[in-house]
Design a protein around this motif. Structure first.
Motif, short mmCIF file in Angstrom:
data_model
loop_
_atom_site.label_atom_id
_atom_site.label_comp_id
_atom_site.label_asym_id
_atom_site.label_seq_id
_atom_site.Cartn_x
_atom_site.Cartn_y
_atom_site.Cartn_z
N LEU A 18 30.09 38.13 46.16
CA LEU A 18 28.77 38.61 45.73
C LEU A 18 28.84 40.04 45.19
O LEU A 18 28.22 40.36 44.18
CB LEU A 18 27.79 38.55 46.91
N LYS A 19 29.61 40.86 45.88
CA LYS A 19 29.75 42.25 45.41
C LYS A 19 30.37 42.27 44.01
O LYS A 19 29.92 43.00 43.13
CB LYS A 19 30.64 43.03 46.39
N TRP A 20 31.38 41.44 43.84
CA TRP A 20 32.04 41.36 42.53
C TRP A 20 31.07 40.87 41.46
O TRP A 20 31.02 41.38 40.35
CB TRP A 20 33.23 40.40 42.64
N TYR A 21 30.26 39.88 41.82
CA TYR A 21 29.34 39.29 40.85
C TYR A 21 28.32 40.31 40.35
O TYR A 21 28.01 40.37 39.17
CB TYR A 21 28.61 38.11 41.48
N HIS A 22 27.83 41.15 41.27
CA HIS A 22 26.82 42.11 40.85
C HIS A 22 27.40 43.16 39.91
O HIS A 22 26.66 43.80 39.15
CB HIS A 22 26.18 42.77 42.08
N ALA A 23 28.71 43.30 39.92
CA ALA A 23 29.34 44.26 39.01
C ALA A 23 29.88 43.58 37.75
O ALA A 23 29.88 44.18 36.67
CB ALA A 23 30.48 44.99 39.73
N HIS A 24 30.35 42.33 37.89
CA HIS A 24 31.09 41.71 36.78
C HIS A 24 30.54 40.37 36.33
O HIS A 24 31.17 39.70 35.50
CB HIS A 24 32.56 41.54 37.18
N GLY A 25 29.40 39.94 36.89
CA GLY A 25 28.85 38.64 36.49
C GLY A 25 28.49 38.62 35.01
O GLY A 25 28.21 39.65 34.41
N ARG A 26 28.51 37.42 34.43
CA ARG A 26 28.22 37.29 33.01
C ARG A 26 26.71 37.30 32.76
O ARG A 26 25.93 36.83 33.57
CB ARG A 26 28.80 35.98 32.46
N ASP A 27 26.36 37.86 31.61
CA ASP A 27 24.95 37.85 31.20
C ASP A 27 24.76 36.65 30.28
O ASP A 27 25.19 36.65 29.14
CB ASP A 27 24.62 39.15 30.47
N LEU A 28 24.10 35.60 30.79
CA LEU A 28 23.94 34.37 30.03
C LEU A 28 22.45 34.06 29.86
O LEU A 28 21.64 34.38 30.74
CB LEU A 28 24.64 33.22 30.75
N HIS A 185 22.58 33.68 43.57
CA HIS A 185 23.59 34.56 42.98
C HIS A 185 25.00 34.12 43.38
O HIS A 185 25.92 34.15 42.57
CB HIS A 185 23.34 36.01 43.41
N TYR A 186 25.12 33.70 44.62
CA TYR A 186 26.44 33.25 45.09
C TYR A 186 26.93 32.08 44.25
O TYR A 186 28.10 32.02 43.85
CB TYR A 186 26.38 32.85 46.57
N THR A 187 26.04 31.12 43.99
CA THR A 187 26.43 29.92 43.25
C THR A 187 26.89 30.27 41.84
O THR A 187 27.88 29.73 41.33
CB THR A 187 25.25 28.93 43.22
N GLN A 188 26.19 31.19 41.20
CA GLN A 188 26.61 31.60 39.87
C GLN A 188 27.88 32.43 39.96
O GLN A 188 28.73 32.39 39.06
CB GLN A 188 25.48 32.39 39.20
N ALA A 189 28.03 33.16 41.05
CA ALA A 189 29.21 34.01 41.22
C ALA A 189 30.49 33.17 41.30
O ALA A 189 31.49 33.49 40.67
CB ALA A 189 29.07 34.87 42.48
N ILE A 190 30.44 32.10 42.08
CA ILE A 190 31.68 31.33 42.26
C ILE A 190 32.05 30.60 40.97
O ILE A 190 33.24 30.42 40.65
CB ILE A 190 31.56 30.35 43.46
N MET A 191 31.04 30.25 40.16
CA MET A 191 31.34 29.65 38.87
C MET A 191 31.92 30.68 37.91
O MET A 191 32.85 30.40 37.16
CB MET A 191 30.09 28.98 38.29
N ASP A 192 31.39 31.89 37.95
CA ASP A 192 31.93 32.96 37.10
C ASP A 192 33.37 33.29 37.50
O ASP A 192 34.22 33.52 36.64
CB ASP A 192 31.07 34.22 37.23
N LEU A 193 33.62 33.30 38.80
CA LEU A 193 34.98 33.58 39.25
C LEU A 193 35.94 32.53 38.70
O LEU A 193 37.02 32.86 38.20
CB LEU A 193 35.04 33.59 40.78
N GLY A 194 35.54 31.26 38.80
CA GLY A 194 36.38 30.18 38.30
C GLY A 194 36.57 30.25 36.79
O GLY A 194 37.64 29.92 36.28
N ALA A 195 35.56 30.69 36.09
CA ALA A 195 35.62 30.68 34.63
C ALA A 195 36.36 31.89 34.07
O ALA A 195 36.95 31.80 32.99
CB ALA A 195 34.21 30.62 34.05
N THR A 196 36.33 33.02 34.79
CA THR A 196 36.89 34.24 34.19
C THR A 196 38.11 34.80 34.94
O THR A 196 38.92 35.48 34.33
CB THR A 196 35.82 35.35 34.12
N ILE A 197 38.23 34.50 36.23
CA ILE A 197 39.35 35.05 37.00
C ILE A 197 40.27 33.94 37.51
O ILE A 197 41.46 33.91 37.22
CB ILE A 197 38.85 35.86 38.21
N CYS A 198 39.69 33.02 38.22
CA CYS A 198 40.46 31.93 38.83
C CYS A 198 40.57 30.78 37.83
O CYS A 198 40.14 29.66 38.08
CB CYS A 198 39.77 31.47 40.12
N THR A 199 41.18 31.07 36.67
CA THR A 199 41.25 30.12 35.56
C THR A 199 42.34 29.08 35.80
O THR A 199 43.25 29.30 36.61
CB THR A 199 41.54 30.89 34.26
#
Length: 371
Positions: A18-28, A185-199
DNA sequence: TACTCGTGGAT
DNA sequence: TATCCAAGAGT
């Protein structure tokens, strides 16, 4: 109150993610609305489809069908035209059907109960969870490709995630990780992690907010998780398409409502078996075309080939052109003679778009046909 | 369970 | 160029 080691592992994951998402989440764009209808559209478009591909379709679709009632009232043809090129056209058909169901069952409102959302066509467990959580602020787990990959790595699941038992386990992980606070936010965060970091390939572990507790990273096996089944080779099939002119119009047909490319328009034709020996390829193809178009056509002649790869087979489309006699083949719901310029009003598959493109080139397409 | 169902981005 | 595979669901 103390936590078990596993609970600590879960809390670590959630908090850092969650902390990561608030700093690096995508703006969609679908994160800038609270409209369940718009979020539903985005979730359906994003099924098996990358964000970059969806973006222009999402904007266009919402400008054409701003509300659920607009979508329900629209003809299916117009919805398919908006979906043209996006693939998996059952999604568009289900979307249209679901909109009409919501008008009939819920007075044109998007339902608020999870079971009701899940009951709509085209919405499975994961998509229902995403909509209920992101659009309605509820708390339901999801399990899409991103989440599967992240969880398989974080918990080092070395079993095939397609297996029933493994999938059940992954759903349990997804459920247990989902926090009480900010589940959206958590749900969007884990998808962002998978899409941008955990590729899938070459995950960027140095940038990952949860690598310290990632079991696969610890063992250095993140690159080969999740386990994938060995790829099967896809069959190759031959198809034929006939571009038939009558004056300056061409003949198009609507495909059956269900199945491959259901509801789209195409140049008449179908699958042909060119493998057997005996007659020539051209003979087999013109024979197949005669079966599709039973009336008199002077001279079917080869016009070109289109190669196209689907998920489960490779297609070689043999394109032929011909001229029809007058007053043959009537306009119906499923079959029309259309001006070349008006072809863009109809939804075609990507393969037939390639034909259409060539048809519109005045140099090659028509001039040759009219000469 | 295993297959069907599209297309284009990424590598 | 070839292969993988992506915010899965329906049958």
């Amino acid at each position: 109150m103390s936590r078990s080691p596993q609970q600590n592992e879960f809390v670590f994951f959630t908090r850092n993610l969650l902390k990561w998402y608030h700093a690096h989440g995508r703006d969609l764009p679908w994160r800038r609305t609270a409209d369940p209808y718009a979020i539903w559209i985005s979730e359906i478009m994003l099924q098996q489809t990358q964000v970059a591909t969806v973006l222009p379709y999402y904007a266009r679709f919402l400008s054409r069908f701003p509300t659920l009632r607009d979508l329900a009232a629209a003809p299916l043809d117009k919805v398919l035209k908006s979906w043209e090129g996006l693939g998996y056209y059952a999604r568009a058909r289900h979307l249209h059907r679901a909109a009409n169901e919501m008008v009939a069952r819920f007075e044109g409102n998007f339902p608020s109960r999870f079971e009701e959302i899940l009951s709509l066509p085209g919405i499975g467990r994961s998509t229902a969870g995403a909509i209920a959580t992101i659009a309605l602020g509820q708390r339901h787990p999801i399990l899409d490709g991103n989440v599967k990959r992240v969880l398989c790595r974080y918990f080092c699941v070395e079993e095939d995630p397609k297996k029933k038992e493994t999938e059940k386990q992954l759903w349990q992980f997804s459920e247990k990780l989902l926090p009480r606070k900010e589940p959206d936010h958590y749900t969007q965060a884990i998808m962002d992690l998978g899409a941008t970091i955990c590729t899938p390939a070459e995950p960027r572990c140095p940038l990952c907010p949860v690598r310290n507790q990632c079991k696969a990273f610890e063992k250095g096996v993140q690159g080969r998780l999740p386990m994938k089944a060995l790829g099967k080779r896809v069959p190759e099939r031959d198809y034929v398409a006939g571009v038939l002119f009558r004056g300056k119009r061409v003949l198009i047909r609507r495909r059956p409502a269900k199945g491959l490319l259901g509801g789209l328009w195409e140049f008449p034709g179908g699958q042909v078996d060119l493998d057997g020996k005996g007659r020539s390829v051209e003979k087999k193809i013109t024979e197949a075309l005669r079966k599709e178009i039973p009336w008199r056509v002077d001279q079917w002649s080869p016009w070109g080939k289109v190669k196209h790869t689907f998920t489960h087979f490779k297609m070689t489309l043999h394109v032929y052109s011909g001229r029809s006699g007058e007053r043959q083949g009537q306009n119906t719901d499923e079959q029309k003679w259309v001006d070349v310029e008006a072809l863009s009003d109809y939804a075609f598959s990507s393969a037939h778009q390639k034909i259409l493109l060539k048809l519109k080139e005045p140099t090659d397409g028509q001039r040759r046909l009219f000469s």
